[in-house]
Motif scaffolding. Structure first.
Motif, PDB file in Angstrom:
ATOM      1  N   SER A 118     -59.294  26.558   1.272  1.00  0.00           N
ATOM      2  CA  SER A 118     -59.542  25.129   1.039  1.00  0.00           C
ATOM      3  C   SER A 118     -58.212  24.434   1.303  1.00  0.00           C
ATOM      4  O   SER A 118     -57.334  24.393   0.438  1.00  0.00           O
ATOM      5  CB  SER A 118     -60.015  24.889  -0.401  1.00  0.00           C
ATOM      6  OG  SER A 118     -59.896  23.509  -0.709  1.00  0.00           O
ATOM      7  N   LEU A 122     -59.911  20.430  -1.696  1.00  0.00           N
ATOM      8  CA  LEU A 122     -60.115  20.339  -3.152  1.00  0.00           C
ATOM      9  C   LEU A 122     -59.559  19.013  -3.692  1.00  0.00           C
ATOM     10  O   LEU A 122     -59.924  18.573  -4.777  1.00  0.00           O
ATOM     11  CB  LEU A 122     -59.405  21.528  -3.824  1.00  0.00           C
ATOM     12  CG  LEU A 122     -59.782  21.883  -5.255  1.00  0.00           C
ATOM     13  CD1 LEU A 122     -61.256  22.252  -5.369  1.00  0.00           C
ATOM     14  CD2 LEU A 122     -58.904  23.007  -5.788  1.00  0.00           C
ATOM     15  N   ARG A 130     -63.688  20.662 -10.689  1.00  0.00           N
ATOM     16  CA  ARG A 130     -62.934  21.756 -10.036  1.00  0.00           C
ATOM     17  C   ARG A 130     -63.298  23.140 -10.576  1.00  0.00           C
ATOM     18  O   ARG A 130     -63.399  24.087  -9.792  1.00  0.00           O
ATOM     19  CB  ARG A 130     -61.427  21.495 -10.140  1.00  0.00           C
ATOM     20  CG  ARG A 130     -60.969  20.528  -9.065  1.00  0.00           C
ATOM     21  CD  ARG A 130     -59.502  20.158  -9.179  1.00  0.00           C
ATOM     22  NE  ARG A 130     -59.368  18.728  -8.951  1.00  0.00           N
ATOM     23  CZ  ARG A 130     -58.541  17.910  -9.598  1.00  0.00           C
ATOM     24  NH1 ARG A 130     -57.708  18.390 -10.514  1.00  0.00           N
ATOM     25  NH2 ARG A 130     -58.533  16.634  -9.330  1.00  0.00           N
ATOM     26  N   VAL A 133     -66.319  24.337  -8.715  1.00  0.00           N
ATOM     27  CA  VAL A 133     -66.043  24.644  -7.303  1.00  0.00           C
ATOM     28  C   VAL A 133     -65.319  25.993  -7.186  1.00  0.00           C
ATOM     29  O   VAL A 133     -65.673  26.829  -6.344  1.00  0.00           O
ATOM     30  CB  VAL A 133     -65.224  23.508  -6.649  1.00  0.00           C
ATOM     31  CG1 VAL A 133     -64.663  23.940  -5.308  1.00  0.00           C
ATOM     32  CG2 VAL A 133     -66.096  22.269  -6.483  1.00  0.00           C
ATOM     33  N   LEU A 134     -64.346  26.237  -8.069  1.00  0.00           N
ATOM     34  CA  LEU A 134     -63.635  27.526  -7.985  1.00  0.00           C
ATOM     35  C   LEU A 134     -64.551  28.678  -8.384  1.00  0.00           C
ATOM     36  O   LEU A 134     -64.422  29.789  -7.856  1.00  0.00           O
ATOM     37  CB  LEU A 134     -62.358  27.481  -8.823  1.00  0.00           C
ATOM     38  CG  LEU A 134     -61.294  26.538  -8.235  1.00  0.00           C
ATOM     39  CD1 LEU A 134     -60.015  26.564  -9.046  1.00  0.00           C
ATOM     40  CD2 LEU A 134     -60.965  26.876  -6.785  1.00  0.00           C
ATOM     41  N   LEU A 149     -55.419  27.824  -1.353  1.00  0.00           N
ATOM     42  CA  LEU A 149     -55.594  26.392  -1.629  1.00  0.00           C
ATOM     43  C   LEU A 149     -54.336  25.639  -1.210  1.00  0.00           C
ATOM     44  O   LEU A 149     -53.219  26.097  -1.486  1.00  0.00           O
ATOM     45  CB  LEU A 149     -55.801  26.159  -3.137  1.00  0.00           C
ATOM     46  CG  LEU A 149     -56.884  26.980  -3.835  1.00  0.00           C
ATOM     47  CD1 LEU A 149     -56.879  26.661  -5.337  1.00  0.00           C
ATOM     48  CD2 LEU A 149     -58.263  26.667  -3.241  1.00  0.00           C
TER      49      LEU A 149
END
Ligand SMILES: C[S@@+](CC[C@H](N)C(=O)[O-])C[C@H]1O[C@@H](n2cnc3c(N)ncnc32)[C@H](O)[C@@H]1O
Length: 229
Positions: A118, A122, A130, A133-134, A149
């Motif tokens: 990502s 992000l 978040r 998403v993780l 990231l």
């Protein structure tokens, strides 16, 4: 279920600016030797540990980062929220596959990827979303899979009503590396590497430190040797 308003706004914003922002965003990597070194090291770790180095860049935008990873031996494809960004990436890097998708709900099987990147995507997800998403990134990675990231460092959110001459509503969240590490670890990743570099002088649009984290999903433990002792 209706999607969060920020996703609709982010998609609309990137659809509007795709053709104008792709060039400058793509050029940023040419000017950032540490970033390229990190992407190359990430690719090498993924290849070293996974004979089939299947990798996805989530929020692949113009496609240049995914294409760079492909030149470093990863079997990479890109996913992006914005149809216009996907069209630009397909046209510019026809050798890499790009498709429309959304990082909260990836069209990817459980434990199927060796790597997930990502790279400045992000930054469009508000803090409260978040962790989810993780957790999604963790779901799709194999044991021993790597996540990379990249983000601007800070504790503020930049809001733009206009960008590249277009009316948009885009939020860019700057992130605190400590907080992102905590969210990564809570999602089940171990921290492999953490880098904060000073802004590149020529990146006038992002004059703040840049943060990079590599996490790894724990590898499966070999079962205890039977009959040992
Ligand atoms: C700042 S650009 C980064 C592009 C590219 N990764 C690069 O290397 O510069 C952010 C990209 O993330 C995409 N994006 C934002 N939110 C997303 C989401 N929830 N799911 C998928 N893509 C998203 C945007 O459409 C945009 O193309």
């Amino acid at each position: 279920m209706t999607e969060p308003a920020y996703l609709t706004a982010t998609r609309g914003g990137y659809d509007a600016i795709a053709e104008s922002c792709a060039g400058p965003f793509r050029a940023a990597l040419d000017d950032a030797p540490l970033d390229r070194a990190l992407l190359a090291a990430f690719a090498e770790m993924v290849r070293r540990d996974h004979p089939d180095p299947l990798t996805v860049e989530v929020g692949s935008g113009h496609g240049g980062t995914a294409a760079y990873l492909a030149t470093h031996g990863l079997s990479v494809s890109g996913i992006d929220l914005s149809t216009a960004m996907v069209e630009f990436a397909r046209r510019t890097y026809p050798e890499v596959g790009f498709r429309v998708g959304e990082m909260h709900n990836l069209d990817i099987d459980d434990v199927s990827l060796a790597g997930l990147v990502s790279w400045y995507s992000l930054i469009h997800v508000p803090e409260h979303d978040r962790p989810a998403v993780l957790a999604e990134f963790e779901r799709v990675l194999r044991p021993g899979g790597y996540v990379l990231l990249a983000f601007q460092v800070g504790d503020d959110t930049l809001h733009f009503d206009e960008a590249f001459g277009h009316e948009v509503s885009l939020d860019f969240h700057r992130l605190d590396p400590d907080a992102v590490v905590a969210t990564l670890e809570a999602a089940g990743f171990g921290l492999v590497a953490r880098l904060v570099r000073a802004p590149e002088a020529r990146h006038a649009a992002a004059p703040v430190p840049q943060g990079f984290l590599i996490g790894r999903k724990p590898a499966e433990q070999a079962s205890a040797a039977s009959g040992a002792g």
